[in-house]
Design an enzyme around this catalytic site. Sequence first.
Site, PDB file in Angstrom:
ATOM      1  N   LYS A 100      -6.296  -2.056  -4.438  1.00 32.79           N
ATOM      2  CA  LYS A 100      -6.037  -1.359  -5.703  1.00 32.79           C
ATOM      3  C   LYS A 100      -6.121  -2.328  -6.876  1.00 32.79           C
ATOM      4  O   LYS A 100      -6.672  -2.015  -7.916  1.00 32.79           O
ATOM      5  CB  LYS A 100      -4.652  -0.706  -5.638  1.00 32.79           C
ATOM      6  CG  LYS A 100      -4.250   0.066  -6.893  1.00 32.79           C
ATOM      7  CD  LYS A 100      -5.085   1.307  -7.044  1.00 32.79           C
ATOM      8  CE  LYS A 100      -4.768   2.085  -8.294  1.00 32.79           C
ATOM      9  NZ  LYS A 100      -5.835   3.043  -8.608  1.00 32.79           N
ATOM     10  N   ARG A 139      -2.220  -1.216  -2.276  1.00 36.58           N
ATOM     11  CA  ARG A 139      -2.875  -2.409  -2.823  1.00 36.58           C
ATOM     12  C   ARG A 139      -4.013  -2.881  -1.920  1.00 36.58           C
ATOM     13  O   ARG A 139      -4.846  -3.675  -2.352  1.00 36.58           O
ATOM     14  CB  ARG A 139      -1.852  -3.541  -2.981  1.00 36.58           C
ATOM     15  CG  ARG A 139      -0.793  -3.233  -4.007  1.00 36.58           C
ATOM     16  CD  ARG A 139       0.319  -4.254  -3.956  1.00 36.58           C
ATOM     17  NE  ARG A 139      -0.088  -5.551  -4.423  1.00 36.58           N
ATOM     18  CZ  ARG A 139      -0.046  -5.964  -5.687  1.00 36.58           C
ATOM     19  NH1 ARG A 139       0.388  -5.147  -6.602  1.00 36.58           N
ATOM     20  NH2 ARG A 139      -0.431  -7.168  -6.027  1.00 36.58           N
ATOM     21  N   GLU A 191     -16.785   4.474  -2.751  1.00 38.31           N
ATOM     22  CA  GLU A 191     -15.531   3.869  -2.279  1.00 38.31           C
ATOM     23  C   GLU A 191     -14.735   4.778  -1.359  1.00 38.31           C
ATOM     24  O   GLU A 191     -14.060   4.290  -0.461  1.00 38.31           O
ATOM     25  CB  GLU A 191     -14.676   3.308  -3.415  1.00 38.31           C
ATOM     26  CG  GLU A 191     -14.297   4.251  -4.495  1.00 38.31           C
ATOM     27  CD  GLU A 191     -13.553   3.570  -5.649  1.00 38.31           C
ATOM     28  OE1 GLU A 191     -13.150   2.416  -5.555  1.00 38.31           O
ATOM     29  OE2 GLU A 191     -13.371   4.263  -6.670  1.00 38.31           O
ATOM     30  N   LYS A 213     -17.063   6.731  -7.071  1.00 40.18           N
ATOM     31  CA  LYS A 213     -16.057   7.512  -6.331  1.00 40.18           C
ATOM     32  C   LYS A 213     -16.574   7.822  -4.929  1.00 40.18           C
ATOM     33  O   LYS A 213     -15.843   7.745  -3.962  1.00 40.18           O
ATOM     34  CB  LYS A 213     -15.715   8.826  -7.051  1.00 40.18           C
ATOM     35  CG  LYS A 213     -14.921   8.693  -8.324  1.00 40.18           C
ATOM     36  CD  LYS A 213     -13.453   8.370  -8.140  1.00 40.18           C
ATOM     37  CE  LYS A 213     -13.096   6.926  -8.161  1.00 40.18           C
ATOM     38  NZ  LYS A 213     -13.206   6.092  -9.263  1.00 40.18           N
ATOM     39  N   GLU A 248     -19.554   6.466 -12.612  1.00 39.71           N
ATOM     40  CA  GLU A 248     -18.212   6.721 -12.080  1.00 39.71           C
ATOM     41  C   GLU A 248     -18.266   7.676 -10.875  1.00 39.71           C
ATOM     42  O   GLU A 248     -17.602   7.447  -9.859  1.00 39.71           O
ATOM     43  CB  GLU A 248     -17.311   7.276 -13.190  1.00 39.71           C
ATOM     44  CG  GLU A 248     -15.912   7.693 -12.757  1.00 39.71           C
ATOM     45  CD  GLU A 248     -15.073   6.564 -12.142  1.00 39.71           C
ATOM     46  OE1 GLU A 248     -15.520   5.410 -12.142  1.00 39.71           O
ATOM     47  OE2 GLU A 248     -13.987   6.879 -11.635  1.00 39.71           O
ATOM     48  N   CYS A 252      -2.962  -8.283  -1.461  1.00 39.08           N
ATOM     49  CA  CYS A 252      -1.726  -8.753  -0.837  1.00 39.08           C
ATOM     50  C   CYS A 252      -0.456  -8.239  -1.515  1.00 39.08           C
ATOM     51  O   CYS A 252      -0.335  -8.273  -2.727  1.00 39.08           O
ATOM     52  CB  CYS A 252      -1.674 -10.274  -0.843  1.00 39.08           C
ATOM     53  SG  CYS A 252      -3.075 -11.020  -0.043  1.00 39.08           S
ATOM     54  N   ASN A 268       0.692 -14.233  -2.628  1.00 39.21           N
ATOM     55  CA  ASN A 268      -0.377 -13.387  -3.157  1.00 39.21           C
ATOM     56  C   ASN A 268      -1.142 -14.219  -4.178  1.00 39.21           C
ATOM     57  O   ASN A 268      -0.532 -14.815  -5.066  1.00 39.21           O
ATOM     58  CB  ASN A 268       0.253 -12.140  -3.818  1.00 39.21           C
ATOM     59  CG  ASN A 268      -0.775 -11.301  -4.555  1.00 39.21           C
ATOM     60  OD1 ASN A 268      -1.977 -11.437  -4.331  1.00 39.21           O
ATOM     61  ND2 ASN A 268      -0.306 -10.442  -5.438  1.00 39.21           N
ATOM     62  N   GLY A 269      -2.475 -14.283  -4.036  1.00 38.72           N
ATOM     63  CA  GLY A 269      -3.273 -15.077  -4.978  1.00 38.72           C
ATOM     64  C   GLY A 269      -4.214 -15.978  -4.200  1.00 38.72           C
ATOM     65  O   GLY A 269      -4.422 -15.787  -2.998  1.00 38.72           O
ATOM     66  N   TRP A 318      -4.646  -9.186   2.452  1.00 41.50           N
ATOM     67  CA  TRP A 318      -6.043  -8.773   2.280  1.00 41.50           C
ATOM     68  C   TRP A 318      -6.849 -10.063   2.417  1.00 41.50           C
ATOM     69  O   TRP A 318      -6.781 -10.935   1.549  1.00 41.50           O
ATOM     70  CB  TRP A 318      -6.223  -8.138   0.908  1.00 41.50           C
ATOM     71  CG  TRP A 318      -7.541  -7.489   0.683  1.00 41.50           C
ATOM     72  CD1 TRP A 318      -7.905  -6.226   1.070  1.00 41.50           C
ATOM     73  CD2 TRP A 318      -8.665  -8.032  -0.024  1.00 41.50           C
ATOM     74  NE1 TRP A 318      -9.192  -5.962   0.663  1.00 41.50           N
ATOM     75  CE2 TRP A 318      -9.678  -7.049  -0.006  1.00 41.50           C
ATOM     76  CE3 TRP A 318      -8.928  -9.246  -0.648  1.00 41.50           C
ATOM     77  CZ2 TRP A 318     -10.920  -7.243  -0.603  1.00 41.50           C
ATOM     78  CZ3 TRP A 318     -10.164  -9.447  -1.236  1.00 41.50           C
ATOM     79  CH2 TRP A 318     -11.149  -8.450  -1.208  1.00 41.50           C
ATOM     80  N   HIS A 327     -39.754   5.366 -13.987  1.00 40.45           N
ATOM     81  CA  HIS A 327     -40.294   3.999 -14.014  1.00 40.45           C
ATOM     82  C   HIS A 327     -40.171   3.304 -12.655  1.00 40.45           C
ATOM     83  O   HIS A 327     -40.216   2.085 -12.573  1.00 40.45           O
ATOM     84  CB  HIS A 327     -39.604   3.184 -15.105  1.00 40.45           C
ATOM     85  CG  HIS A 327     -39.877   3.727 -16.478  1.00 40.45           C
ATOM     86  ND1 HIS A 327     -41.106   3.620 -17.083  1.00 40.45           N
ATOM     87  CD2 HIS A 327     -39.103   4.446 -17.323  1.00 40.45           C
ATOM     88  CE1 HIS A 327     -41.071   4.214 -18.263  1.00 40.45           C
ATOM     89  NE2 HIS A 327     -39.859   4.731 -18.425  1.00 40.45           N
TER      90      HIS A 327
HETATM   91  C1  AGP Z   1     -11.979   2.310  -9.127  1.00 37.72           C
HETATM   92  O1  AGP Z   1     -11.870   3.452  -8.366  1.00 37.72           O
HETATM   93  C2  AGP Z   1     -11.921   1.059  -8.392  1.00 37.72           C
HETATM   94  N1  AGP Z   1     -10.923   1.032  -7.394  1.00 37.72           N
HETATM   95  C3  AGP Z   1     -12.126  -0.222  -9.172  1.00 37.72           C
HETATM   96  O2  AGP Z   1     -13.454  -0.216  -9.588  1.00 37.72           O
HETATM   97  C4  AGP Z   1     -11.216  -0.518 -10.387  1.00 37.72           C
HETATM   98  O3  AGP Z   1     -11.492   0.383 -11.420  1.00 37.72           O
HETATM   99  C5  AGP Z   1     -11.445  -1.969 -10.841  1.00 37.72           C
HETATM  100  O4  AGP Z   1     -11.128  -2.832  -9.781  1.00 37.72           O
HETATM  101  C6  AGP Z   1     -10.656  -2.327 -12.065  1.00 37.72           C
HETATM  102  O5  AGP Z   1      -9.281  -2.269 -11.838  1.00 37.72           O
HETATM  103  P1  AGP Z   1      -8.270  -2.322 -13.036  1.00 37.72           P
HETATM  104  O6  AGP Z   1      -8.504  -1.107 -13.870  1.00 37.72           O
HETATM  105  O7  AGP Z   1      -6.905  -2.317 -12.388  1.00 37.72           O
HETATM  106  O8  AGP Z   1      -8.530  -3.568 -13.799  1.00 37.72           O
END
Ligand code: AGP
Length: 588
Positions: A583, A27, A470, A467, A463, A2, A97-98, A73, A486
Amino acid sequence: MCGIVGYVGKENALPRVLDGLNFLEYRGYDSAGVAYFTNGKIKITKEVGRISVLEKKLPKDIYTNMAIGHTRWATHGEASKINSHPHRQGKFTVVHNGIIENYAELKKELKKAKVKFISETDTEVIPALLNYYYQQEPNILKCIQKLKNKVTGSYALGIICDDDQDHLYATRCGSPLIIAKAAKGNFIASDVPAILKYTNKYYLLDEYEIAQISMNKITIYNADLKEITKEELTFAGQAESILLNGYEHYMLKEIHEEDQVFLDTFNYYVTDNKFKKTMPHLKNYRQIHIVACGSAYYVGLIGKFLIERLAQIPVTVEVASEYRYQENFYNKQTLVIIISQSGETADSLAALRKAKEDGIDTLAIVNVIGSSIAREATYTLYIKAGPEIAVATTKAFLAQTTLMALLAIHISNRLDLLKHFNGLEQKIKYLLQQDYRQYAKAIYQEENIFYIGRQMDYALCLEGALKLKETSYINGVAYQAGELKHGTISLIKENTPVIGIATEAKVMAKTISNIKETKARKAQVILITNQDVPDKCYDKLIMIPKVHEIVSPILTVIPLQLIGYEVAKLRGCDIDKPKNLAKSVTVE
Ligand code: AGP
């Protein structure tokens, strides 16, 4: 998650609020709305979908001096017009927001006082409570103050009241909010990018503080309603740093900033192969817990290997959403390191607060200056990545990895290793210039892709796989290469795509054997390595410059990020704003 923007000033408020919301798109959101006064009457417009949909629904000829806006969101209730913000009850209109954790209980109580709710949201209790308090005593500041003892959860709120059309009000607890001062008016916003087009001067609102904002005055009160003076902050970067600058997507732009981000982060902490005073004294800690979420957690895994190898200190790495509910075996020499790009991730913030409550020192590795995690930790080390807009983190990951490597050197006092950072930006540039489309073309139509590696290479597999998940919605799955046999190897058949990462000298031979095991089952292998290897074990090869292991992950992640980007592009995905993602994840 949000986004909130509000403006009160001499100029037209609506375009300013919409501009701000557009800058907060990164966001993550699924509906948007605005509220404004026109001829003394409140107007609210909300739409499901993008801000552009909302814009089309707004009258073109409106001129208003005050407006609040929101991108939602969905958490409580589906993405619908009714559940979108702003929410209104009586004379109060609110953006939030929250999460209000005790909203069900509050709704029950307010229903007894004849309040009717129309949405499924937790937020609607806020205007309802404010209106209820206002009926008892029509003092807006006191009504807002009362929320502190009534509401549990997290909130950043933008509030307007029909009876005071000259002031915009704001308060927060747990969720971020800034107050910004421009030449002809003032703003509230969830984050700095929202206001940079108009000003770079802002104040950070602390927990339970209340801002009362008019066209030409910002007054901030503490929780006891005493007026306080806040430090005015200036965003040091250029507003252009958050624009696309000719790149097709923020993700690509941000990846291409990595050579500079590396240099900026390194130079901030090191000069002439020595640490500057910016590094705190950390040598007395004998046990480290690293706590983070998502990509930041994977940086933590890299950090574990580096710190343990260099400093011989045991390091455990935990996912923040689990950390506060498990047994954590601290002692007085434990340091808890929280890694977070945004500095607002609710799970990470909660873990930090738990460690603090338990009397444990905390160190935050954060990108966003002045964010909650940065402010609440015992020590804070900033990465110098600049604003990161794309939901998928890239340059922040690289900067966090750089800082983790520096931290390992600092804790172990292995200053001799700092020389391995010299000139690394050229190698980063070299990797950025390579064409990764051929690898993307080989895999973009697949639905499952395996990433295998050992030790730090495994963290990088995680990682790379994230990528892909997402940005492309492909099920990228990471395995420790030695674990495959295994069980999981049963899934490998002809043409199954496998991305093998083998850069760690210590486990090179073993990882290559595991990759060969997949090749023997006719997998389609893309190998990422820094050494000559038998050509029978791969179909495509990506060579990484050979560097010391302390800096190697900084290079290896680049092809993984660019493959993720190119695959998403080939699949026509909304690369910077993937579905369902935000984000900054400010809910637990
Ligand atoms: C990474 O591409 C993601 N969007 C997500 O995993 C992110 O790293 C995670 O939400 C942590 O966010 P932060 O680093 O702002 O705490």
